[in-house]
Scaffold this motif. Structure first.
Motif, PDB file in Angstrom:
ATOM      1  N   SER A  47       0.831  -1.193   0.000  1.00  0.00           N
ATOM      2  CA  SER A  47       0.000   0.000   0.000  1.00  0.00           C
ATOM      3  C   SER A  47       0.871   1.249   0.000  1.00  0.00           C
ATOM      4  N   ALA A  48       0.271   2.345  -0.416  1.00  0.00           N
ATOM      5  CA  ALA A  48       0.960   3.641  -0.409  1.00  0.00           C
ATOM      6  C   ALA A  48      -0.080   4.726  -0.176  1.00  0.00           C
ATOM      7  N   ARG A  49       0.311   5.744   0.557  1.00  0.00           N
ATOM      8  CA  ARG A  49      -0.621   6.836   0.884  1.00  0.00           C
ATOM      9  C   ARG A  49       0.059   8.169   0.657  1.00  0.00           C
ATOM     10  N   ARG A  50      -0.739   9.123   0.195  1.00  0.00           N
ATOM     11  CA  ARG A  50      -0.217  10.473  -0.004  1.00  0.00           C
ATOM     12  C   ARG A  50      -1.269  11.493   0.417  1.00  0.00           C
ATOM     13  N   SER A  51      -0.810  12.546   1.068  1.00  0.00           N
ATOM     14  CA  SER A  51      -1.709  13.628   1.460  1.00  0.00           C
ATOM     15  C   SER A  51      -1.770  14.668   0.346  1.00  0.00           C
ATOM     16  N   ILE A  52      -2.972  15.136   0.043  1.00  0.00           N
ATOM     17  CA  ILE A  52      -3.156  16.142  -0.998  1.00  0.00           C
ATOM     18  C   ILE A  52      -4.044  17.263  -0.478  1.00  0.00           C
ATOM     19  N   THR A  53      -3.947  18.413  -1.110  1.00  0.00           N
ATOM     20  CA  THR A  53      -4.815  19.544  -0.812  1.00  0.00           C
ATOM     21  C   THR A  53      -5.630  19.858  -2.060  1.00  0.00           C
ATOM     22  N   SER A  54      -6.917  19.912  -1.929  1.00  0.00           N
ATOM     23  CA  SER A  54      -7.795  20.161  -3.078  1.00  0.00           C
ATOM     24  C   SER A  54      -7.395  21.465  -3.773  1.00  0.00           C
ATOM     25  N   ASP A  55      -7.496  21.460  -5.098  1.00  0.00           N
ATOM     26  CA  ASP A  55      -7.116  22.646  -5.866  1.00  0.00           C
ATOM     27  C   ASP A  55      -8.283  23.237  -6.662  1.00  0.00           C
ATOM     28  N   GLN A  56      -9.488  22.769  -6.384  1.00  0.00           N
ATOM     29  CA  GLN A  56     -10.662  23.317  -7.070  1.00  0.00           C
ATOM     30  C   GLN A  56     -11.894  23.135  -6.180  1.00  0.00           C
ATOM     31  N   ALA A  57     -12.809  24.098  -6.261  1.00  0.00           N
ATOM     32  CA  ALA A  57     -14.026  24.035  -5.456  1.00  0.00           C
ATOM     33  C   ALA A  57     -15.240  24.307  -6.335  1.00  0.00           C
ATOM     34  N   ILE A  58     -16.338  23.630  -6.013  1.00  0.00           N
ATOM     35  CA  ILE A  58     -17.601  23.812  -6.726  1.00  0.00           C
ATOM     36  C   ILE A  58     -18.704  24.053  -5.697  1.00  0.00           C
ATOM     37  N   TRP A  59     -19.550  25.028  -6.002  1.00  0.00           N
ATOM     38  CA  TRP A  59     -20.687  25.314  -5.128  1.00  0.00           C
ATOM     39  C   TRP A  59     -21.923  25.589  -5.997  1.00  0.00           C
ATOM     40  N   ARG A  60     -23.024  24.974  -5.631  1.00  0.00           N
ATOM     41  CA  ARG A  60     -24.276  25.153  -6.374  1.00  0.00           C
ATOM     42  C   ARG A  60     -25.358  25.678  -5.443  1.00  0.00           C
ATOM     43  N   PHE A  61     -26.208  26.535  -5.994  1.00  0.00           N
ATOM     44  CA  PHE A  61     -27.418  26.916  -5.268  1.00  0.00           C
ATOM     45  C   PHE A  61     -28.561  27.069  -6.274  1.00  0.00           C
ATOM     46  N   THR A  62     -29.765  26.815  -5.804  1.00  0.00           N
ATOM     47  CA  THR A  62     -30.946  26.835  -6.659  1.00  0.00           C
ATOM     48  C   THR A  62     -31.982  27.808  -6.110  1.00  0.00           C
ATOM     49  N   ASN A 163     -42.765  32.718  -0.912  1.00  0.00           N
ATOM     50  CA  ASN A 163     -42.999  31.866  -2.067  1.00  0.00           C
ATOM     51  C   ASN A 163     -41.712  31.511  -2.822  1.00  0.00           C
ATOM     52  N   VAL A 164     -40.584  32.048  -2.366  1.00  0.00           N
ATOM     53  CA  VAL A 164     -39.306  31.800  -3.040  1.00  0.00           C
ATOM     54  C   VAL A 164     -38.343  31.170  -2.047  1.00  0.00           C
ATOM     55  N   ASN A 165     -37.766  30.045  -2.444  1.00  0.00           N
ATOM     56  CA  ASN A 165     -36.815  29.335  -1.602  1.00  0.00           C
ATOM     57  C   ASN A 165     -35.469  29.249  -2.312  1.00  0.00           C
ATOM     58  N   ILE A 166     -34.395  29.467  -1.575  1.00  0.00           N
ATOM     59  CA  ILE A 166     -33.048  29.339  -2.135  1.00  0.00           C
ATOM     60  C   ILE A 166     -32.348  28.193  -1.417  1.00  0.00           C
ATOM     61  N   ASP A 167     -32.043  27.165  -2.173  1.00  0.00           N
ATOM     62  CA  ASP A 167     -31.424  25.958  -1.623  1.00  0.00           C
ATOM     63  C   ASP A 167     -29.924  25.992  -1.912  1.00  0.00           C
ATOM     64  N   SER A 168     -29.127  26.100  -0.867  1.00  0.00           N
ATOM     65  CA  SER A 168     -27.677  26.175  -1.016  1.00  0.00           C
ATOM     66  C   SER A 168     -27.052  24.830  -0.700  1.00  0.00           C
ATOM     67  N   GLY A 169     -26.240  24.314  -1.615  1.00  0.00           N
ATOM     68  CA  GLY A 169     -25.544  23.045  -1.392  1.00  0.00           C
ATOM     69  C   GLY A 169     -24.229  23.261  -0.665  1.00  0.00           C
ATOM     70  N   ASP A 170     -23.577  22.167  -0.313  1.00  0.00           N
ATOM     71  CA  ASP A 170     -22.262  22.232   0.322  1.00  0.00           C
ATOM     72  C   ASP A 170     -21.178  22.423  -0.736  1.00  0.00           C
ATOM     73  N   ILE A 171     -20.064  22.975  -0.318  1.00  0.00           N
ATOM     74  CA  ILE A 171     -18.929  23.115  -1.233  1.00  0.00           C
ATOM     75  C   ILE A 171     -18.343  21.729  -1.518  1.00  0.00           C
ATOM     76  N   GLU A 172     -18.052  21.469  -2.782  1.00  0.00           N
ATOM     77  CA  GLU A 172     -17.361  20.240  -3.174  1.00  0.00           C
ATOM     78  C   GLU A 172     -15.902  20.584  -3.462  1.00  0.00           C
ATOM     79  N   TYR A 173     -15.002  19.852  -2.823  1.00  0.00           N
ATOM     80  CA  TYR A 173     -13.567  20.076  -3.011  1.00  0.00           C
ATOM     81  C   TYR A 173     -12.987  18.965  -3.882  1.00  0.00           C
ATOM     82  N   LEU A 174     -12.330  19.364  -4.974  1.00  0.00           N
ATOM     83  CA  LEU A 174     -11.779  18.408  -5.935  1.00  0.00           C
ATOM     84  C   LEU A 174     -10.273  18.580  -6.045  1.00  0.00           C
ATOM     85  N   TYR A 175      -9.641  17.531  -6.609  1.00  0.00           N
ATOM     86  CA  TYR A 175      -8.211  17.582  -6.899  1.00  0.00           C
ATOM     87  C   TYR A 175      -8.029  17.206  -8.365  1.00  0.00           C
ATOM     88  N   THR A 176      -7.528  18.140  -9.162  1.00  0.00           N
ATOM     89  CA  THR A 176      -7.510  17.953 -10.615  1.00  0.00           C
ATOM     90  C   THR A 176      -6.322  17.138 -11.131  1.00  0.00           C
TER      91      THR A 176
END
Length: 255
Positions: A47-62, A163-176
């Motif tokens: 096995s092998a393990r490596r620590s990484i830091t995400s370099d991209q973030a995505i956030w959606r709201f409706t 009559n208007v609702n804004i649904d905010s999602g969580d931030i998604e952290y990605l590593y490209t």
């Protein structure tokens, strides 16, 4: 039959029996040899393990507007939120590639409610009219996305109504650059497996030779220091700091 004839027959019988025994002995020895060769394999997991830091973030709201009477009213309420939404987005200094607005969706939707009719509770189908739009913010500037989520708290309070609702999602952290990391980890995991195999073989006075079989396990991408794993692999998007783990199973020939 004369004595010489009886003696010749006995010698012949003895010779045939000896040949049969030798033949049988050859098969047994050969069989044992095959078993030995087949068992001269060390199966190890590396096995092998490596620590990484995400370099991209995505956030959606409706943004979603609902009215029980008409689509026109739902759309009117939806339009009323746009100045606050546009002002919020303008303040984030997003580039054209960092902001994506999905097409507006509008139309009737069926839903069920429980109503009491004649003293009995019955499930009744009703219609509501919904107008919605989803916004996607994606950037390599993670601080920018995190700031947008913080700023959205006040902005969405001003934009929302009964009559208007804004649904905010969580931030998604990605590593490209995950593809490159996977290749490097596979190499390191294979080297780890070889070291384990050599240690086992040397303890018995042997050494390891060529690889006979190799099987790659699933990758685990987990929050930093997380120990839980999934049989089908995992890909965490909730944490900024992650660990990537690779596992390989290898059969080495013993020399």
């Amino acid at each position: 039959m004369t004595a010489p004839s009886r003696m010749s027959s006995a010698v012949l019988a003895t010779a045939i029996a000896s040949l049969a025994f030798l033949a049988t002995g050859f098969v047994v020895v050969r069989g044992l040899g095959n078993i030995k060769n087949a068992s001269d394999v060390i199966n190890v997991t590396g096995s092998a393990r490596r620590s990484i830091t995400s370099d991209q973030a995505i956030w959606r709201f409706t943004v979603q507007s609902t009215d029980l009477q008409s689509l026109q009213t739902a759309y009117k309420n939806f339009q009323a939120t746009q100045p606050a939404i546009d002002s919020f987005l303008s303040a984030q200094n997003l580039s054209a590639t960092e902001l994506r607005r999905e097409p507006v969706s509008a139309g009737p939707q069926k839903y069920n409610v429980i109503e009491t009719v004649g003293g009995e509770n019955r499930e009744v189908e009703r219609t509501k009219y919904v107008v919605s739009e989803t916004y996607r913010l994606q950037s390599n500037d993670i601080n920018k996305i995190q700031k947008a989520v913080t700023d959205a708290t006040n902005a969405f309070v001003n934009a929302s109504s009964g009559n208007v609702n804004i649904d905010s999602g969580d931030i998604e952290y990605l590593y490209t650059k995950l593809a490159d990391v996977r290749l490097e980890l596979l190499k390191e995991a294979s080297q780890d497996a070889q070291r384990r195999a050599q240690a086992i073989a040397q303890s018995a006075g042997n050494s390891v030779g060529a690889v006979k079989n190799a099987r790659m396990g699933v990758f685990q991408i987990t929050p930093r220091f997380e120990t839980s794993v999934e049989d089908s692999g995992s890909y965490d998007t909730t944490s900024l700091e992650k660990d990537v783990t690779a596992v390989v199973e290898i059969d080495f020939v013993v020399k």
